[in-house]
Write an enzyme that holds these catalytic residues in place. Structure first.
Site: not given
Lengths: 653, 184
Positions: A179, A19, A82, A201
């Protein structure tokens, strides 16, 4: 050999799941017997902060050691990269805080370190991935191929950047995995329990909500949505603003070091407020008289009222996703929490209140994605080695996150593949010419939810030329949109009467910043009604202009085809239409248009028959081919004709 | 013409519930996924997705049914009946004046009435169309023998359906009302 499935690291290194998160990264694997486990370092920590420090001597630190350097060397310590993956400098300018950027000449952004060295987000991510790989090596003795997770919202450029980073880190990538799907896998839902689930999430930097149905190993994503620039980091930032506001201080009055320290303090306060009612933080501000120290106490209530708007925003996204999925909250079989920010008590209570059920939290929300990735890696690696297992592997049916369409006359967007269309998908739509003797079409491919082209993201423009002159409305331009399983779009256009065709490949989200995506989605929801009316008025005007100009040219050239009583009836209807066009009422325009259409229909019919007869007589096959060949030439000198946007005719598969 | 029901492996039924459609869709995708033949898998998947999309969207579902019964190339747009149009205009005016008032109860009544009427017409259409669709393609009489009123009933239903949706929208404005007592 299928009989022996004994784990032997020397023979076949274990596949791993990673992850690669905005704030933290986790690596996990599946032992020969049992459930997936996250790999810890010698201190027992499984979360690696996604922070990389580039020391002047060339040394690279990743994770906790890098975090320790962020106070003294903020310019050389990179975090949250990211958010910059697959982006240009202009797109991420507002996200980079005190970092210096370069990338004016290249497609993708670069960060400039204090000593002038330049580094790309792909390299930074590669350094994080290398650290994860080393962790796995220490623990397992060998590392097999990997599954790396990405947000469902990641576009092609971002996914490609992630793959590139893995390659740089020397990892073999089995697959990228969304994800939310990874989280669902980790809950073992594919095997144990079928039903409808909502995956909430809330990561460090992104918020994704996905509604999916699990049914005998098939994951059907019903809808996906979110706020791709909203996460736990924003809670920290909101807290920083609140603290500063209390002291009447602007962020810019602090030095970069002081900013980082205050930020860290606020983040820790947020974590502590999960089980405590009040936290006191200390922070510094250097002024003319030197550094002064402030003490601020933050209660749970203050924190919650500060972050409430952010939480509300996520709940609205949940509502929208449920609505898109056609699922009512009470019929959900479970709510899955992902991301450390979901530990915030306010998030859990508000979510429970909104959805009418307590979220599931059996699996650690920080580790759940990596564990799902490890399961998928295990399945995929097994599949490669043993074809019997192929039938057990989970199937994911995913959807398009944003609508794709083309611009038609009047700047109106015609959606060809709407948001949440299952992919891969293929759809053709037929358009026609707007003006008499129009020899080209300009095709403008767009992405977004708004009704007008100017408000959507432009993906590509191309021109189809070489169509033989025909009366308006005679040409049949077929536009085919094709999106493959990974979300890549290709567009093909052809004029069906002549066979003139052209094809372009489009990266659907290339250059589309996440902010753009989020803004476009929010605006579409907020402005839906206004848009519809604007669109209708624009459409009707275009339609009316087309009808009027066609009528005028028809009356001029073929007036002899009119009967005596048609002439005055047409003039009256025409005047009425002109009056309605000056107003803003699309319904009135439609009615006047229909009336005019009705009175002129018999005449139009007689004229069309004559035109077709004429066209077939006048145009030889050789002539058509010549024109086509000319138009395909690179140096085609044909100027783009005016009003070349196509007009919608009909659609089919 | 491709029959989306056939592609998803189910009996043609225009009243199919979304949940059943979803199940059939997943089953079809699953068997495609598990088949050993990997050629053109993307295209096959796209075709299943298209069949699924056609049936999931109710107007598209009925449009397909009519088109397949009448044969391609038939003019599908039929002007609505004058009396019907007049009735609709009146309802539209009523809807507009009710939307402007504070009291939402009459609007809700109108909305329920419209949705009920649209559903009733939809069920009638479904019955008629289901009966014709169950006859195998080859055994069907020629397209011209299809009841000429069918197209018009279809047009009326579409009109009413839009109006019912408009009424629903008027009741729930697009700005999602926050259920919180307001942030400080």
């Amino acid at each position: 050999m299928a009989l022996l499935h004994i784990h032997d690291p020397a023979a076949a290194p274990s596949p791993i799941g990673i992850d690669l998160g905005t704030t933290h990264s986790v690596v996990s694997w599946v032992p020969p017997v049992g459930q997936p486990v996250a790999i810890a370092d010698c201190d027992g920590k499984t979360l690696v902060p996604s922070v990389v420090h580039y020391a002047p001597d060339g040394n690279v630190l990743v994770g906790e050691p890098a975090l320790l350097k962020s106070d003294e060397a903020p310019q050389e310590t990179l975090r949250s990269v990211k958010r910059w993956m697959g982006k240009s400098a202009a797109e991420v300018q507002h996200l980079t805080g005190s970092y210096r950027l370069d990338g004016t000449e290249t497609r993708f952004v670069k960060v400039v370190l204090g000593d002038g060295r330049q580094i790309t987000p792909v390299e930074v991510s590669a350094d994080i991935l290398r650290e994860m790989k080393n962790r796995a090596l220490d623990e397992l003795g060998g590392v097999g191929p990997a599954v790396i997770t990405v947000p469902a919202y990641f576009d092609d450029a971002q996914r490609q950047a992630t793959r590139d980073a893995a390659q740089l880190a020397g990892l073999e990538v089995l697959s990228l995995l969304n994800e939310p799907t990874a989280a669902a896998l980790a809950y073992g839902l594919a095997e144990k329990k079928d039903g409808t689930f909502l995956v909430y999430d809330l990561g460090g930097g992104t918020f994704d909500v996905t509604v999916l149905i699990l049914d005998d190993g098939v994951f059907q994503v019903k809808s996906t949505g979110g706020d791709s620039q909203l996460g736990g980091d924003d809670m920290d930032r909101a807290l920083v603003s609140m603290v500063l506001q209390q002291q009447d201080t602007a962020l810019s009055e602090l030095t970069p070091q002081e900013q980082v320290r205050l930020h860290t303090q606020c983040r820790e306060a947020k974590h502590q407020l999960t089980d405590r009612g009040e936290v006191t933080i200390t922070w510094d501000r250097s002024g003319a008289q030197g550094s002064e120290s402030h003490t601020t106490s933050i209660t749970r209530e203050m924190f919650e009222s500060t972050i409430l708007p952010l939480v509300e925003q996520t709940l609205n996204s949940c509502d929208a996703a449920l609505k898109d999925a056609g699922v009512a909250a009470p019929s959900l079989d479970g709510v899955i929490l992902v991301g450390g920010a979901t530990r915030t008590p306010l998030v859990r209570t508000r979510l429970e209140k909104q959805l009418g059920q307590a979220p599931m939290h059996a699996v650690d929300p920080d580790l759940v994605v990596a564990m799902g990735a490890a399961l998928q890696a295990d399945m995929l690696a097994d599949r490669a080695g043993d074809s019997h297992r192929a039938s057990n592997d989970a199937l994911l049916l995913d959807v398009l996150p944003l609508s794709l369409g083309i611009e038609t006359m009047g700047g109106v967007v015609e959606n060809i593949l709407p948001r949440n269309t299952p992919i891969p998908a293929r759809r053709a739509q037929v358009f026609t010419t707007y003006a008499d003797n129009q020899t080209g079409f300009e095709l403008h491919v767009l992405q977004g939810e708004r009704e007008l082209a100017a408000d959507c993201r432009s993906l590509s423009r191309f021109t189809l030329r070489g169509i033989p002159p025909m009366p308006a409305g005679m040409a049949r331009l077929e536009v085919v949109f094709e999106v493959d399983g990974s979300g890549m779009l290709s567009v093909q256009a052809s004029e069906q009467r002549t066979g003139v065709s052209q094809q372009v490949d489009v990266e659907p989200s290339h250059g589309l910043s996440e902010t753009d995506m989020e803004r476009m989605l929010t605006e579409a929801f907020e402005r839906g009604d206004e848009d519809v009316k604007k669109r209708l008025v624009a459409q009707r005007r275009v339609e009316a202009q087309r009808v009027l100009s066609a009528l005028d040219s028809a009356l001029g050239s073929d007036g002899h085809l009119l009967t005596d009583d048609e002439q005055p009836a047409i003039q009256t209807a025409k005047q009425a239409l002109l009056v309605s066009l000056k107003g803003q009422d699309p319904e009135a325009m439609r009615q006047r248009l229909e009336e005019l259409d009705a009175v002129s229909k018999p005449f139009a019919g007689r004229r069309m028959e004559a035109a077709i007869a004429g066209a077939l007589r006048g145009e030889s096959v050789g002539h058509v081919e010549e024109q086509t060949a000319d138009a395909r030439g690179i140096d085609s000198h044909l100027p783009p004709p005016p009003n070349t946007n196509p007009e919608k005719l009909s659609s089919k598969e | 013409m491709n029959n989306p029901f056939e592609q998803l492996g189910i009996r043609p039924d225009l009243t199919i519930a979304i949940a059943d459609l979803d199940r059939a869709y997943r089953a079809a995708q699953r068997s495609l996924h598990r088949s050993s033949d990997t050629r053109n898998r993307d295209q096959e998947q796209a075709r299943l997705n298209h069949a699924y999309r056609t049936l999931k969207d109710i107007p598209a579902r009925y449009h397909w049914a009519l088109e397949s019964l009448l044969g391609g190339g038939t003019e599908m747009e039929t002007p609505p009946d004058q009396d019907f149009l007049f009735e609709m205009m009146e309802i539209k005016e009523e809807l507009e004046s009710l939307s402007a008032t504070e009291d939402k109860a009459p609007l809700e009544q109108l909305s329920t009435r419209l949705s009920g009427k649209a559903l009733e017409m939809e069920q009638q259409l479904a019955q008629e169309l289901n009966a014709s669709l169950s006859v195998p393609q080859g055994a069907r009489e020629s397209a011209t023998s299809v009841d000429p009123g069918l197209l018009q009933r279809h047009a009326h239903w579409k009109y009413l359906r839009r109006l019912a949706e408009e009424a629903k929208r008027a009741m729930a404005p697009p700005t999602t009302p926050s259920s919180t007592p307001g942030s400080p």
